[in-house]
Design a protein around this motif. Structure first.
Motif, PDB file in Angstrom:
ATOM      1  N   ASN A  63       1.834  -0.682   2.306  1.00 18.98           N
ATOM      2  CA  ASN A  63       1.861  -1.573   3.459  1.00 18.98           C
ATOM      3  C   ASN A  63       2.437  -2.943   3.118  1.00 18.98           C
ATOM      4  N   ALA A  64       3.091  -3.037   1.966  1.00 18.75           N
ATOM      5  CA  ALA A  64       3.715  -4.295   1.548  1.00 18.75           C
ATOM      6  C   ALA A  64       5.124  -4.384   2.118  1.00 18.75           C
ATOM      7  N   SER A 121       2.640   1.389   8.298  1.00 18.48           N
ATOM      8  CA  SER A 121       1.252   1.738   8.591  1.00 18.48           C
ATOM      9  C   SER A 121       1.080   3.249   8.508  1.00 18.48           C
ATOM     10  N   VAL A 122      -0.135   3.697   8.795  1.00 21.52           N
ATOM     11  CA  VAL A 122      -0.459   5.123   8.799  1.00 21.52           C
ATOM     12  C   VAL A 122      -0.999   5.470  10.175  1.00 21.52           C
ATOM     13  N   SER A 123      -0.508   6.548  10.752  1.00 19.04           N
ATOM     14  CA  SER A 123      -0.906   6.929  12.100  1.00 19.04           C
ATOM     15  C   SER A 123      -2.262   7.618  12.102  1.00 19.04           C
ATOM     16  N   PHE A 124      -2.740   7.960  13.314  1.00 14.59           N
ATOM     17  CA  PHE A 124      -3.968   8.724  13.485  1.00 14.59           C
ATOM     18  C   PHE A 124      -4.001   9.961  12.587  1.00 14.59           C
ATOM     19  N   GLY A 160       8.927 -14.564   3.887  1.00 12.07           N
ATOM     20  CA  GLY A 160       8.452 -14.095   2.592  1.00 12.07           C
ATOM     21  C   GLY A 160       7.684 -12.781   2.679  1.00 12.07           C
ATOM     22  N   ASP A 161       7.244 -12.304   1.523  1.00 14.36           N
ATOM     23  CA  ASP A 161       6.478 -11.062   1.456  1.00 14.36           C
ATOM     24  C   ASP A 161       5.210 -11.157   2.297  1.00 14.36           C
ATOM     25  N   TYR A 162       4.808 -10.026   2.875  1.00 14.92           N
ATOM     26  CA  TYR A 162       3.521  -9.963   3.553  1.00 14.92           C
ATOM     27  C   TYR A 162       3.068  -8.511   3.626  1.00 14.92           C
ATOM     28  N   PHE A 163       1.838  -8.320   4.054  1.00 12.39           N
ATOM     29  CA  PHE A 163       1.281  -6.991   4.262  1.00 12.39           C
ATOM     30  C   PHE A 163       1.152  -6.736   5.764  1.00 12.39           C
ATOM     31  N   SER A 164       1.294  -5.474   6.158  1.00  9.90           N
ATOM     32  CA  SER A 164       1.135  -5.133   7.573  1.00  9.90           C
ATOM     33  C   SER A 164      -0.205  -4.457   7.842  1.00  9.90           C
ATOM     34  N   ASN A 165      -1.126  -4.531   6.871  1.00 11.91           N
ATOM     35  CA  ASN A 165      -2.461  -3.960   7.038  1.00 11.91           C
ATOM     36  C   ASN A 165      -3.429  -4.749   6.174  1.00 11.91           C
ATOM     37  N   PRO A 166      -4.669  -4.952   6.616  1.00 12.31           N
ATOM     38  CA  PRO A 166      -5.630  -5.701   5.802  1.00 12.31           C
ATOM     39  C   PRO A 166      -5.943  -5.044   4.466  1.00 12.31           C
ATOM     40  N   ARG A 215       4.389   5.609   8.528  1.00 14.43           N
ATOM     41  CA  ARG A 215       5.372   5.229   9.531  1.00 14.43           C
ATOM     42  C   ARG A 215       5.737   3.758   9.374  1.00 14.43           C
ATOM     43  N   GLY A 216       6.829   3.355   9.984  1.00 16.80           N
ATOM     44  CA  GLY A 216       7.252   1.962   9.903  1.00 16.80           C
ATOM     45  C   GLY A 216       8.306   1.659  10.940  1.00 16.80           C
ATOM     46  N   LEU A 217       8.745   0.413  10.953  1.00 17.50           N
ATOM     47  CA  LEU A 217       9.773  -0.015  11.899  1.00 17.50           C
ATOM     48  C   LEU A 217      10.642  -1.066  11.224  1.00 17.50           C
TER      49      LEU A 217
END
Length: 711
Positions: free
Chosen positions: A646-647, A685-688, A634-640, A693-695
């Motif tokens: 980030n969805a 996510s977001v880099s430095f 199911g749906d989730y976030f990759s960042n708090p 970016r993503g995968l």
């Protein structure tokens, strides 16, 4: 300690009785039409002794070699969709080793931190996160224990534990050769031989090699990324020449050396294509020695000693600007050497009680030379760097006791406690010429922790094949240091994390053991929850943060089911519904932004897996078999931060395998993974440098596998 459970339970926990009774309803016709089939008993060692999985009051899944072969999992991470309530996080590198169970996970990003899931192989802790993704070429079965496992698994099993049990040498002369070819130039070959050297000494040797081109095209350097280049070797001995003594000695080796990237620039808009000027790679080397001695006395007591010597080393080069420009790269590395020793005594299974008592010792030495380097296009500090050389040591000693007391014909009490003493120290430096990070010369610190980890539960044997159980357990994750690329020492040190897990479950078998139906409902409360994240700055960049966020609750329901539908057809169904959220996370996003009520990263609410397996004899001695499975996340976030960028949308993957066994020696099968060729984003996510970016999950792969075995 008083325990009052009044709220925050998902409604489904109170439906267990209805679900159990409902499973009896309208099934008599099916029971009458099936033959005398029985699901094979699954024996696990989760409680430090061999027991049927249906008889232990633990939320656990077990996956045998046949099942693992059918889903085509050559390593632990490839089992993700088949296991309810588990997620391997970003999935960008095998050296990352991120694992989330019940929506709670992490990885040891730097030498000052630890993961939340412990991975063991033949009773030995594999080590740091980079060692988690083990080869499954000679696996016997995999056990996944969900929820805090502090009493028996110790420190840093606050979200769960995974036990990989491998095959042992025996007294038969046998050999197996396996070859796999497929798209992306897959070429995999492995061989195993088992030899009885003497009537009392047996040995086995396995060697394997896998090569595959990558599915991501780097158009700047004209090369592919995310391929495979892995070598595996395992040598084992078993000696049974002394009465009642079994001695096992094993050596294992794994090496990865592949071109890989940790993400794609999402602005590119073309999945599986990047334009990186950095020559990215990932290298990993794992070595281990395991010595296990088991002696059983005449009155049934079992003494066990397990010695583990393990070493892991990895290094990787990653793009940081995700462009063809010479802006910035990062070089991560880590080396870990560890020695572990466990002694335990298991009593015989008595009518009134049984117990296990043990001592566990662990010593780890960890070091790194990681750095980030800017290129000619970086402003305001071209051709500069930040280096964070550091070393850390960790020693721990634990005493544990776990047992069962059968105080009535149908009632029993399960309880245990573990006392953990840990000493951790660090030597951290930061050498910066970019002007963006701190300069530190050998900052040294030392911490010690003493923690009790109790567990208590009540069990009721409703029927011979129906076990109901409840339990309360405490989990613990040690504190540490954020030994990373940091801009301040304000939050360099962080405190331990604690969990209280409340669980209610059922283990059941119906219709003469042709159906197993297991349920677990849980509520886990975390205090001083440790959160690693990239926090935005006013300059539109990000900084690394690792803090004790506050409070987290993970709660949900899990279902594990297997059914023999006919003589030839079986079904597996696993499902989980989970809510893992921050109860309290003040200033979680920096700049005064709170994350209260946000979902934890990589914590989908819904996930399920269904598989059908069919087999039947054809001709005289041949057997046709087929396997098809479907996994939904199911749906989730990759960042708090739970921001829309980030969805991650819900997605599914379907896999299939069809084959023929010829004369019990030859096995030929065709397989496909990601059957419908779905392009699913798994992390964002977001880099430095503020780059989105993503995968993506891998595209469709397919191939032909041929196995030959003789005995």
């Amino acid at each position: 300690m008083g325990i009052i459970i009044k709220r925050n339970f998902p409604p489904g926990i109170f439906c267990f009785a209805g679900l159990l009774l409902g499973s009896f309803h309208s099934a008599s016709l099916w029971a009458q039409n099936t033959k005398a089939l029985v699901i094979e008993e699954v024996v696990v060692t989760a409680q430090m002794r061999e027991e049927s999985i249906q008889s232990i009051p633990i939320a656990i899944g077990a996956y045998d070699k046949k099942f693992i072969d059918q889903v085509g999992a050559s390593s632990l991470t490839e089992m993700e969709t088949a296991i309810p309530n588990i997620n391997f996080g970003a999935g960008d590198r095998s050296s990352r080793g991120e694992i989330a169970i019940r929506g709670v996970g992490d990885y040891s990003r730097n030498i000052g931190t630890n993961a939340r899931v412990a991975v063991y192989m033949d009773g030995v802790l594999t080590g740091r996160s980079s060692s988690f993704d083990q080869s499954l070429l000679d696996v016997a079965h995999v056990e996944v224990l969900r929820g805090p496992q502090g009493t028996l698994s110790g420190t840093n099993a606050i979200a769960g534990a995974i036990n990989i049990i491998t095959q042992k040498p025996d007294d038969t002369l046998s050999a197996e050769l396996r070859s796999n070819v497929g798209n992306y130039e897959l070429n995999s070959l492995s061989g195993k031989i088992n030899v009885p050297i003497t009537p009392d000494l047996f040995a086995s040797l396995l060697v394997g090699s896998t090569r595959q081109d990558g599915y991501i095209d780097n158009v700047t350097l004209n090369r592919d990324l995310k391929g495979a280049d892995r070598d595996v070797a395992k040598l084992k001995f078993r000696y049974v020449g002394i009465e009642n003594l079994v001695l096992d000695i094993g050596f294992d080796y794994l090496k990865d050396d592949a071109k890989a990237t940790n993400a794609e620039a999402l602005s590119n808009g073309v999945p599986y294509e990047v334009a990186h000027n950095a020559d990215e790679y990932e290298r990993r080397e794992l070595k281990g020695t395991t010595i296990e001695a088991t002696y059983e006395t005449a009155d049934g007591f079992q003494w066990t000693s397990i010695t583990g010597i393990r070493a892991s080393e990895h290094d990787e080069l990653s793009e940081e600007d995700y462009s063809p420009l010479d802006v910035a790269i990062s070089l991560f590395d880590e080396k870990n050497d560890q020695l572990s020793q466990e002694f335990r005594l298991a009593s015989p299974k008595g009518e009134n009680s049984d117990y296990v008592i043990g001592l566990y010792l662990l010593d780890q030495d960890i070091s790194t030379q990681r750095s980030a380097v800017t290129g000619s296009m970086f402003r305001p500090a071209p051709n500069s760097s930040v280096q964070t050389p550091a070393s850390a040591e960790a020693q721990s000693a634990s005493l544990y006791l776990h047992g069962n007391y059968y105080f009535a014909s149908q009632w029993s009490l399960t309880g245990g406690i573990r006392f953990v003493h840990e000493v951790r120290n660090i030597d951290y430096s930061s050498v910066d010429t970019t002007g963006s990070f701190i300069d530190v010369d050998h900052l040294r610190d030392k911490k010690s922790y003493n923690e009790p980890l109790p567990k208590v539960g009540i069990n009721f044997q409703l029927a011979p094949d129906v076990l109901l159980y409840t339990s309360v357990a405490r989990g613990y994750k040690s504190g540490g240091w954020n030994a990373d690329f940091i801009t301040t020492l304000e939050h360099f040190q962080f405190d331990p994390e604690y969990a209280m897990n409340y669980e209610l479950g059922a283990k059941s078998s119906f219709f003469d053991k042709r159906l197993t139906f297991n349920l677990a409902g849980f509520v886990t409360k975390y205090d001083d929850f440790q959160v690693f994240q990239f926090v935005p700055t006013q300059e539109s960049g990000t900084v690394l943060s690792l803090t004790n966020a506050g409070k987290v609750t993970s709660q949900g329901i899990e279902v594990d089911t297997k059914a023999l539908l006919t003589e030839n057809l079986s079904m597996t169904f696993n499902a989980a519904y989970t809510q893992a959220r921050f109860d309290d996370f003040k200033d979680g996003g920096g700049l005064g932004v709170d994350y209260d009520d946000n979902y934890l990263p990589y914590a989908p609410k819904k996930a399920y897996f269904i598989a059908l397996d069919y087999s039947r004899p054809i001709f005289s001695q041949w057997e046709f078999y087929g396997h098809i499975d479907y996994g939904y996340t199911g749906d989730y976030f990759s960042n708090p931060n739970n921001l829309p960028r980030n969805a991650i949308s819900s997605h599914y993957v379907a896999n299939a395998r069809f084959g023929v066994n010829l004369d019990a020696q030859w096995d030929i099968s065709l397989w496909v993974k990601n059957l419908t060729d779905e392009t699913n984003l798994r992390q964002s996510s977001v880099s430095f440098l503020g780059v989105a970016r993503g995968l993506y999950n891998p595209p469709r792969t397919y191939g032909l596998e041929v196995k030959y075995r003789f005995e």
